[in-house]
Design a protein around this motif. Structure first.
Motif, PDB file in Angstrom:
ATOM      1  N   VAL A  92      78.959  44.622  12.152  1.00  0.00           N
ATOM      2  CA  VAL A  92      79.878  44.872  13.272  1.00  0.00           C
ATOM      3  C   VAL A  92      79.795  43.740  14.294  1.00  0.00           C
ATOM      4  CG1 VAL A  92      80.378  46.406  15.217  1.00  0.00           C
ATOM      5  CG2 VAL A  92      79.816  47.372  12.971  1.00  0.00           C
ATOM      6  N   VAL A  93      78.573  43.332  14.650  1.00  0.00           N
ATOM      7  CA  VAL A  93      78.392  42.289  15.655  1.00  0.00           C
ATOM      8  C   VAL A  93      78.931  40.947  15.147  1.00  0.00           C
ATOM      9  CG1 VAL A  93      76.662  40.949  16.923  1.00  0.00           C
ATOM     10  CG2 VAL A  93      76.435  43.427  16.756  1.00  0.00           C
ATOM     11  N   ALA A  94      78.640  40.607  13.892  1.00  0.00           N
ATOM     12  CA  ALA A  94      79.130  39.345  13.331  1.00  0.00           C
ATOM     13  C   ALA A  94      80.657  39.328  13.275  1.00  0.00           C
ATOM     14  CB  ALA A  94      78.546  39.124  11.941  1.00  0.00           C
ATOM     15  N   THR A  95      81.260  40.463  12.904  1.00  0.00           N
ATOM     16  CA  THR A  95      82.722  40.547  12.856  1.00  0.00           C
ATOM     17  C   THR A  95      83.318  40.381  14.244  1.00  0.00           C
ATOM     18  OG1 THR A  95      82.612  42.016  10.925  1.00  0.00           O
ATOM     19  CG2 THR A  95      84.675  41.991  12.173  1.00  0.00           C
ATOM     20  N   ALA A  96      82.677  41.004  15.235  1.00  0.00           N
ATOM     21  CA  ALA A  96      83.127  40.839  16.622  1.00  0.00           C
ATOM     22  C   ALA A  96      83.008  39.378  17.053  1.00  0.00           C
ATOM     23  CB  ALA A  96      82.307  41.737  17.551  1.00  0.00           C
ATOM     24  N   GLY A  97      81.950  38.708  16.597  1.00  0.00           N
ATOM     25  CA  GLY A  97      81.770  37.305  16.921  1.00  0.00           C
ATOM     26  C   GLY A  97      82.874  36.437  16.340  1.00  0.00           C
ATOM     27  N   ILE A  98      83.285  36.730  15.113  1.00  0.00           N
ATOM     28  CA  ILE A  98      84.387  35.989  14.493  1.00  0.00           C
ATOM     29  C   ILE A  98      85.673  36.196  15.286  1.00  0.00           C
ATOM     30  CG2 ILE A  98      85.863  35.824  12.453  1.00  0.00           C
ATOM     31  CD1 ILE A  98      83.418  36.627  10.774  1.00  0.00           C
ATOM     32  N   TYR A 103      89.775  34.295  19.122  1.00  0.00           N
ATOM     33  CA  TYR A 103      90.536  34.641  20.322  1.00  0.00           C
ATOM     34  C   TYR A 103      90.343  33.599  21.417  1.00  0.00           C
ATOM     35  CZ  TYR A 103      92.166  37.233  24.395  1.00  0.00           C
ATOM     36  OH  TYR A 103      92.832  37.606  25.538  1.00  0.00           O
ATOM     37  N   ALA A 104      89.093  33.217  21.659  1.00  0.00           N
ATOM     38  CA  ALA A 104      88.808  32.231  22.703  1.00  0.00           C
ATOM     39  C   ALA A 104      89.399  30.870  22.349  1.00  0.00           C
ATOM     40  CB  ALA A 104      87.303  32.117  22.926  1.00  0.00           C
ATOM     41  N   GLN A 105      89.356  30.502  21.071  1.00  0.00           N
ATOM     42  CA  GLN A 105      89.963  29.239  20.648  1.00  0.00           C
ATOM     43  C   GLN A 105      91.462  29.237  20.923  1.00  0.00           C
ATOM     44  OE1 GLN A 105      88.763  29.090  16.532  1.00  0.00           O
ATOM     45  NE2 GLN A 105      87.076  27.684  16.962  1.00  0.00           N
ATOM     46  N   THR A 139      79.881  31.675  23.412  1.00  0.00           N
ATOM     47  CA  THR A 139      79.378  33.042  23.556  1.00  0.00           C
ATOM     48  C   THR A 139      79.672  33.849  22.295  1.00  0.00           C
ATOM     49  OG1 THR A 139      79.723  32.997  25.959  1.00  0.00           O
ATOM     50  CG2 THR A 139      79.525  35.164  24.929  1.00  0.00           C
ATOM     51  N   ALA A 140      80.890  33.700  21.785  1.00  0.00           N
ATOM     52  CA  ALA A 140      81.278  34.411  20.568  1.00  0.00           C
ATOM     53  C   ALA A 140      80.482  33.906  19.363  1.00  0.00           C
ATOM     54  CB  ALA A 140      82.774  34.242  20.320  1.00  0.00           C
TER      55      ALA A 140
END
Length: 206
Positions: A92-98, A103-105, A139-140
């Protein structure tokens, strides 16, 4: 979930991260601007910029090697962290990071770059997520790294994550922030005084 299955999932997540965060984003940038946005590892050999860039590449390689070694039964996860619920949290955390990285990019628009070109001036993006933290892409990426380390919690994965944090900190503090200060002057000083580096309110420069 077996340690081999967890390692396989980690490798799939790495592939998705690489395809979306680097390949697809560079392609999109090229379509928009005629440039991939990739500036690579800069600076003379041995300089802080070169060390940060090379270290970042090494960190990613180590992080990818960790699940490969685990899947091949060369290394084992730390026993106390070898539980299904930790592995699920890692996914879940890794998917959120992706998702956060992409999104930030996209929020950076045409100002998005990988690396620093001293001869190039880009827009100082201060809106959206960049109004909350100055480096939301990093951060992501930290979030993604934590997720992978939880999914495959072996010693090599932890070393890769520590290297990732260390090299990004070096890149941001010693390369990117001085460059942006030279480029944008007072506007960047005002920005760093009110918006945190990686976490809202933390890492202000006054």
């Amino acid at each position: 979930m077996s340690v081999q299955t967890a390692a396989g999932i980690a490798l799939v997540l790495f592939a998705v991260f690489g395809l979306l965060g680097f390949v697809w984003r560079s392609w999109l940038q090229y379509r928009r601007t005629g440039s991939t946005g990739f500036r690579g590892v800069g600076g003379r050999t041995g300089s802080l910029e070169w060390i940060a860039g090379a270290g970042f590449v090494i960190a990613l390689v180590v992080a990818v090697v960790a699940p490969i070694l685990q899947r091949a039964n060369v290394i084992e996860p730390v026993r106390m962290l070898r539980t299904v619920w930790i592995q699920v949290i890692g996914i879940v955390v890794a998917t959120a990071g992706i998702a956060g990285t992409v999104y930030a990019q996209l929020e950076m628009g045409d100002a998005w770059r990988i690396g620093v070109d001293e001869q190039e001036t880009t827009t100082l993006v201060r809106t959206g997520v960049f109004g909350r933290v100055r480096n939301p892409i990093y951060t992501a990426m930290f979030t993604f790294g934590i997720g992978i380390a939880l999914l495959t919690p072996n010693l090599v994965a932890f070393v890769g994550f520590v290297l990732l944090v260390a090299t990004i900190e070096l890149q941001v503090r010693r390369v990117e922030e001085p460059h942006l200060l030279r480029t944008h002057g007072d506007a960047y000083r005002e920005y760093t005084a009110s918006v945190g580096r990686f976490i809202p309110g933390i890492g202000l420069i006054r």
